[in-house]
Design a protein around this motif. Structure first.
Motif, PDB file in Angstrom:
ATOM      1  N   LEU A 132      27.030   8.246  75.608  1.00 44.67           N
ATOM      2  CA  LEU A 132      25.588   8.067  75.610  1.00 44.67           C
ATOM      3  C   LEU A 132      24.923   9.183  76.395  1.00 44.67           C
ATOM      4  O   LEU A 132      25.329   9.487  77.521  1.00 44.67           O
ATOM      5  CB  LEU A 132      25.208   6.719  76.232  1.00 44.67           C
ATOM      6  CG  LEU A 132      25.848   5.468  75.631  1.00 44.67           C
ATOM      7  CD1 LEU A 132      25.319   4.225  76.328  1.00 44.67           C
ATOM      8  CD2 LEU A 132      25.569   5.390  74.135  1.00 44.67           C
ATOM      9  N   MET A 134      21.558  10.306  78.285  1.00 41.22           N
ATOM     10  CA  MET A 134      20.411   9.627  78.896  1.00 41.22           C
ATOM     11  C   MET A 134      19.487  10.621  79.570  1.00 41.22           C
ATOM     12  O   MET A 134      19.940  11.510  80.300  1.00 41.22           O
ATOM     13  CB  MET A 134      20.885   8.585  79.913  1.00 41.22           C
ATOM     14  CG  MET A 134      21.696   7.458  79.299  1.00 41.22           C
ATOM     15  SD  MET A 134      21.941   6.082  80.447  1.00 41.22           S
ATOM     16  CE  MET A 134      22.909   4.955  79.413  1.00 41.22           C
ATOM     17  N   ASN A 135      18.199  10.462  79.313  1.00 39.27           N
ATOM     18  CA  ASN A 135      17.169  11.293  79.930  1.00 39.27           C
ATOM     19  C   ASN A 135      16.486  10.494  81.042  1.00 39.27           C
ATOM     20  O   ASN A 135      15.746   9.551  80.759  1.00 39.27           O
ATOM     21  CB  ASN A 135      16.146  11.706  78.871  1.00 39.27           C
ATOM     22  CG  ASN A 135      15.063  12.616  79.439  1.00 39.27           C
ATOM     23  OD1 ASN A 135      15.014  12.877  80.629  1.00 39.27           O
ATOM     24  ND2 ASN A 135      14.197  13.095  78.566  1.00 39.27           N
ATOM     25  N   VAL A 143      15.539   4.798  82.654  1.00 37.42           N
ATOM     26  CA  VAL A 143      16.996   4.861  82.832  1.00 37.42           C
ATOM     27  C   VAL A 143      17.388   4.342  84.208  1.00 37.42           C
ATOM     28  O   VAL A 143      18.316   3.525  84.356  1.00 37.42           O
ATOM     29  CB  VAL A 143      17.502   6.302  82.616  1.00 37.42           C
ATOM     30  CG1 VAL A 143      18.951   6.431  83.074  1.00 37.42           C
ATOM     31  CG2 VAL A 143      17.391   6.691  81.147  1.00 37.42           C
ATOM     32  N   LEU A 148      20.559   1.692  83.568  1.00 35.59           N
ATOM     33  CA  LEU A 148      21.252   1.897  82.295  1.00 35.59           C
ATOM     34  C   LEU A 148      22.578   2.634  82.464  1.00 35.59           C
ATOM     35  O   LEU A 148      23.545   2.345  81.748  1.00 35.59           O
ATOM     36  CB  LEU A 148      20.343   2.665  81.330  1.00 35.59           C
ATOM     37  CG  LEU A 148      19.026   1.969  80.962  1.00 35.59           C
ATOM     38  CD1 LEU A 148      18.249   2.819  79.955  1.00 35.59           C
ATOM     39  CD2 LEU A 148      19.289   0.584  80.385  1.00 35.59           C
ATOM     40  N   VAL A 149      22.624   3.595  83.386  1.00 38.54           N
ATOM     41  CA  VAL A 149      23.868   4.351  83.576  1.00 38.54           C
ATOM     42  C   VAL A 149      24.979   3.421  84.039  1.00 38.54           C
ATOM     43  O   VAL A 149      26.091   3.403  83.470  1.00 38.54           O
ATOM     44  CB  VAL A 149      23.659   5.488  84.600  1.00 38.54           C
ATOM     45  CG1 VAL A 149      24.999   6.170  84.897  1.00 38.54           C
ATOM     46  CG2 VAL A 149      22.655   6.506  84.059  1.00 38.54           C
ATOM     47  N   VAL A 159      28.674   8.471  80.105  1.00 33.76           N
ATOM     48  CA  VAL A 159      27.247   8.788  80.152  1.00 33.76           C
ATOM     49  C   VAL A 159      27.062  10.257  80.515  1.00 33.76           C
ATOM     50  O   VAL A 159      27.630  10.744  81.508  1.00 33.76           O
ATOM     51  CB  VAL A 159      26.509   7.900  81.168  1.00 33.76           C
ATOM     52  CG1 VAL A 159      25.044   8.332  81.299  1.00 33.76           C
ATOM     53  CG2 VAL A 159      26.592   6.440  80.758  1.00 33.76           C
ATOM     54  N   LEU A 161      24.183  12.434  81.774  1.00 31.27           N
ATOM     55  CA  LEU A 161      22.846  12.316  82.348  1.00 31.27           C
ATOM     56  C   LEU A 161      22.196  13.699  82.375  1.00 31.27           C
ATOM     57  O   LEU A 161      22.712  14.627  82.997  1.00 31.27           O
ATOM     58  CB  LEU A 161      22.930  11.733  83.756  1.00 31.27           C
ATOM     59  CG  LEU A 161      21.618  11.261  84.382  1.00 31.27           C
ATOM     60  CD1 LEU A 161      21.018  10.104  83.586  1.00 31.27           C
ATOM     61  CD2 LEU A 161      21.848  10.832  85.830  1.00 31.27           C
ATOM     62  N   ALA A 188      19.526   7.298  75.276  1.00 30.36           N
ATOM     63  CA  ALA A 188      18.487   6.580  76.006  1.00 30.36           C
ATOM     64  C   ALA A 188      17.407   7.602  76.299  1.00 30.36           C
ATOM     65  O   ALA A 188      17.516   8.395  77.234  1.00 30.36           O
ATOM     66  CB  ALA A 188      19.041   5.981  77.299  1.00 30.36           C
ATOM     67  N   ALA A 213      14.572   3.622  75.731  1.00 30.37           N
ATOM     68  CA  ALA A 213      14.144   4.084  77.055  1.00 30.37           C
ATOM     69  C   ALA A 213      13.030   5.118  76.966  1.00 30.37           C
ATOM     70  O   ALA A 213      12.713   5.769  77.966  1.00 30.37           O
ATOM     71  CB  ALA A 213      15.336   4.664  77.818  1.00 30.37           C
TER      72      ALA A 213
END
Length: 449
Positions: A132, A134-135, A143, A148-149, A159, A161, A188, A213
């Motif tokens: 995944l 994620m921002n 996030v 979420l992480v 993840v 990031l 996300a 997200a």
């Protein structure tokens, strides 16, 4: 579009809506001698004058803009004062309540009559190596706010990031994850980031996980996902089902929601737009609507030319009604294999009034569907384009099309908003539902040259 199928509760609500509509007509007829026609005429005139004021506010600067704002505010206020002065306020109030009841009962009836979304879902295997992206800045920090992480890692996901201080190539990050053995890709973040990673997932025929997200999360909304709590999207990693949806394509770049040309695309090009959206739009609108910078979008739909538009929105599957630009409307399906097309052409106050009064029947609105759309320009070799809200410039001609059923989407089985969107309330729909008539097929799109 999914049409009402009928149930006892939905039929009762539809009948209540029809009774309220009849009540509106009866009150109007009884009030003919007491100013009933004056009420209708005043409301219609007030709507027209208000629309003219809004047009002047958007299309001019300085004193003319101030006058437009005053007119837009004064028109409805004048209608209310007229009702009070002539003693019509009680009749107007009753008419308003009856019509409001018609719309409320009608909306409730159509909502209760709709089935769950009709995307065919298949049982999904639990991914072994989900990745995944994620921002942390997306959606104002969702996030971090929803953890979420941590939750994704507890469920076995890797993840990635993003660093807000560094410009990241998310598509390249996704390709690298696939090369290292990822069997699911997810994001996300906002819709623009979703589209870039979705393209990589589709290219490798991997399932794709949407985590809501972003700020608006249009794609997540149309998938029925929980936009209030993005952590619920992660349930798909352990208890998921899979559907196939179409993926939009604009000159080789994927999009999951919309591609915009014309006024909106010009506005989002400006660097100051991100920090001052409303102010930037109001500053630029006069030139973009009537001034030197007005840019007419020329397009061909499945080979047939349409009249140049001031704003043209192409969507990955059509919206339920012509209100797609507002952001509150939804797409009933994401697997029809058709693009939605919404064009707007309003050149003066008279056309703005026509749009306000006639709505979707206005000559200033083009609503249709197409298999592909070719956008050209006789003025420039390269034009601004907004792809899922991201500001780009592309050389013309620009071709928008669909990759049917190209994207495998992994969804949690328990989705809070899995019903089809409610269609607009119309007399035909209410009568069909109230008397349990077979639902008639929806009319096709409207195309004006």
């Amino acid at each position: 579009m999914t049409e009402p199928t009928g149930s006892a509760a939905a039929r009762l609500l539809a009948r209540c809506a029809l009774l309220a509509a009849v009540g509106t007509l009866v009150v109007l007829l009884l009030a003919l001698t007491e100013g009933g026609l004056l009420i209708v005429a005043a409301e219609l005139l007030g709507l027209i004058v208000c629309a003219v004021g809004v047009w002047w506010f958007l299309a001019h600067r300085g004193a003319a803009r101030l006058v437009g704002a005053l007119v837009a505010v004064a028109a409805p206020a004048a209608v209310v004062l007229l009702y009070i002065h002539d003693g019509l306020w009680r009749t107007a109030l009753v008419l308003g309540l009856c019509w409001g009841a018609t719309l409320a009962f009608g909306h409730a009836a159509l909502r209760d009559s709709l089935p769950k979304r009709s995307h065919r879902a298949a049982a999904a295997r639990r991914p072994k190596r989900p990745v995944l992206i994620m921002n942390p800045k997306s959606g104002g920090g969702k996030v971090g706010r929803f953890g979420l992480v941590e939750r994704a890692e507890r469920l076995g996901a890797q993840v990635i990031l993003l660093d807000p201080a560094v410009q990241s190539d998310v598509a390249e990050l996704a390709r690298r994850a696939v090369a290292e053995g990822a069997d699911l890709l997810g994001v996300a973040g906002g819709d623009g980031t979703q589209a870039l990673v979705a393209a990589v997932a589709a290219e490798h025929d991997l399932p794709f996980l949407v985590v809501s997200a972003g700020t608006r999360n249009h794609f997540a909304m149309d998938l029925g996902l929980d936009r209030a709590d993005p952590s619920r999207c992660l349930d798909a990693l352990t208890d998921g089902e899979e559907i196939r949806v179409d993926l939009g394509d604009v000159d080789g770049r994927a999009f999951v929601n919309t591609v915009s040309f014309g006024v909106y695309a010009d506005i989002v090009q400006r660097p100051e737009y991100r920090d001052a959206k409303t102010g930037t739009a109001l500053t630029l609108m006069p030139d973009l609507l009537t001034g030197e910078d007005v840019r007419w979008t020329e397009a061909r739909l499945d080979g047939a030319a349409i009249s140049p538009q001031q704003a043209l929105l192409i969507s990955n599957n059509p919206y339920a009604s012509p209100d797609g630009l507002s952001g509150g409307d939804r797409r009933p399906r994401l697997d029809t294999g058709e693009l939605g097309v919404l064009g707007i052409r309003v050149e003066d106050a008279a056309q703005a009034a026509d749009l306000a009064v006639r709505g979707s029947q206005s000559m200033g609105l083009t609503v249709t569907t197409a298999q592909y759309v070719e956008v050209t320009s006789s003025e420039a070799a390269e034009i601004p384009v907004a792809v899922d809200g991201e500001s780009l410039r592309m050389p013309t001609p620009i071709v928008c099309s669909l990759r049917p059923a190209a994207l495998r989407v992994l969804l949690p089985r328990d989705r809070p908003d899995n019903a089809a969107p409610v269609p607009p309330v119309t007399l035909r729909r209410l009568i069909d539902l109230a008397f349990n008539r077979p639902a008639r097929a929806p009319r096709g799109g409207r195309h004006r040259a």
